[in-house]
Scaffold this motif. Structure first.
Motif, PDB file in Angstrom:
ATOM      1  N   GLU A   1     -29.196 -44.837  10.591  1.00 23.01           N
ATOM      2  CA  GLU A   1     -30.015 -45.628   9.665  1.00 23.01           C
ATOM      3  C   GLU A   1     -31.447 -45.785  10.183  1.00 23.01           C
ATOM      4  O   GLU A   1     -32.395 -45.705   9.412  1.00 23.01           O
ATOM      5  CB  GLU A   1     -29.382 -46.993   9.406  1.00 23.01           C
TER       6      GLU A   1
ATOM      7  N   SER B   1     -33.208 -42.526   9.679  1.00 26.80           N
ATOM      8  CA  SER B   1     -33.436 -42.339   8.241  1.00 26.80           C
ATOM      9  C   SER B   1     -34.563 -43.233   7.731  1.00 26.80           C
ATOM     10  O   SER B   1     -35.400 -42.793   6.932  1.00 26.80           O
ATOM     11  CB  SER B   1     -32.149 -42.622   7.458  1.00 26.80           C
TER      12      SER B   1
ATOM     13  N   GLU C   1     -37.669 -41.676  -0.577  1.00 27.38           N
ATOM     14  CA  GLU C   1     -36.741 -42.753  -0.897  1.00 27.38           C
ATOM     15  C   GLU C   1     -35.651 -42.724   0.166  1.00 27.38           C
ATOM     16  O   GLU C   1     -35.379 -41.672   0.751  1.00 27.38           O
ATOM     17  CB  GLU C   1     -36.125 -42.538  -2.283  1.00 27.38           C
TER      18      GLU C   1
ATOM     19  N   CYS D   1     -32.415 -42.744  -0.023  1.00 29.43           N
ATOM     20  CA  CYS D   1     -31.319 -41.806  -0.279  1.00 29.43           C
ATOM     21  C   CYS D   1     -31.729 -40.374   0.087  1.00 29.43           C
ATOM     22  O   CYS D   1     -30.932 -39.614   0.652  1.00 29.43           O
ATOM     23  CB  CYS D   1     -30.831 -41.893  -1.721  1.00 29.43           C
ATOM     24  N   THR D   2     -32.968 -40.025  -0.184  1.00 24.94           N
ATOM     25  CA  THR D   2     -33.474 -38.698   0.183  1.00 24.94           C
ATOM     26  C   THR D   2     -33.600 -38.574   1.688  1.00 24.94           C
ATOM     27  O   THR D   2     -33.195 -37.568   2.277  1.00 24.94           O
ATOM     28  CB  THR D   2     -34.830 -38.423  -0.489  1.00 24.94           C
TER      29      THR D   2
ATOM     30  N   ARG E   1     -31.935 -40.116   3.975  1.00 32.52           N
ATOM     31  CA  ARG E   1     -30.587 -39.997   4.558  1.00 32.52           C
ATOM     32  C   ARG E   1     -30.067 -38.561   4.432  1.00 32.52           C
ATOM     33  O   ARG E   1     -29.464 -38.026   5.360  1.00 32.52           O
ATOM     34  CB  ARG E   1     -29.627 -40.969   3.887  1.00 32.52           C
ATOM     35  N   ASN E   2     -30.295 -37.951   3.275  1.00 35.86           N
ATOM     36  CA  ASN E   2     -29.854 -36.566   3.083  1.00 35.86           C
ATOM     37  C   ASN E   2     -30.607 -35.609   4.003  1.00 35.86           C
ATOM     38  O   ASN E   2     -30.022 -34.676   4.558  1.00 35.86           O
ATOM     39  CB  ASN E   2     -30.015 -36.138   1.625  1.00 35.86           C
TER      40      ASN E   2
ATOM     41  N   ASP F   1     -29.302 -36.176   7.526  1.00 33.96           N
ATOM     42  CA  ASP F   1     -27.947 -35.631   7.561  1.00 33.96           C
ATOM     43  C   ASP F   1     -27.980 -34.114   7.759  1.00 33.96           C
ATOM     44  O   ASP F   1     -27.284 -33.575   8.623  1.00 33.96           O
ATOM     45  CB  ASP F   1     -27.218 -35.988   6.261  1.00 33.96           C
TER      46      ASP F   1
END
Length: 89
Positions: A24, A27, A37, A39-40, A42-43, A46
């Motif tokens: 986190e 990210s 954003e 969510c982006t 994090r991807n 990842d």
């Protein structure tokens, strides 16, 4: 005709390679630094972790991340102590 698997396969993700709290933090850094954003970000992180794992396992040091994944790698590398410890592990 339908094919079914008799054994379940656990899906692995790059994010599973880090402690959730560190994932986190990296990210969040990626989101702020690159204007993503969450969510982006994090991807991106990842996929950067998955890339690093494959590169390390294959000893394929001539691999290059995509332009989209590179910020995730950079974000992790800037968490120097955690990145160094992870690479040693």
């Amino acid at each position: 005709m339908t094919t079914t698997m008799e054994t379940s396969v656990a899906l692995r993700r790059g994010r599973d390679l880090l402690d959730p709290e560190l994932f986190e933090r990296v990210s969040e850094f990626c989101a702020v630094e690159y204007g993503h954003e969450m969510c982006t970000a994090r991807n991106v992180v990842d996929q950067a972790l998955a890339f690093l794992k494959v590169m390390g396992d294959a000893r394929a040091f001539d691999m290059t991340p995509s332009r989209i994944v590179d910020p995730g790698w950079h974000s992790f590398a800037l968490h120097t102590r955690a990145y160094a410890a992870w690479c040693q592990e």
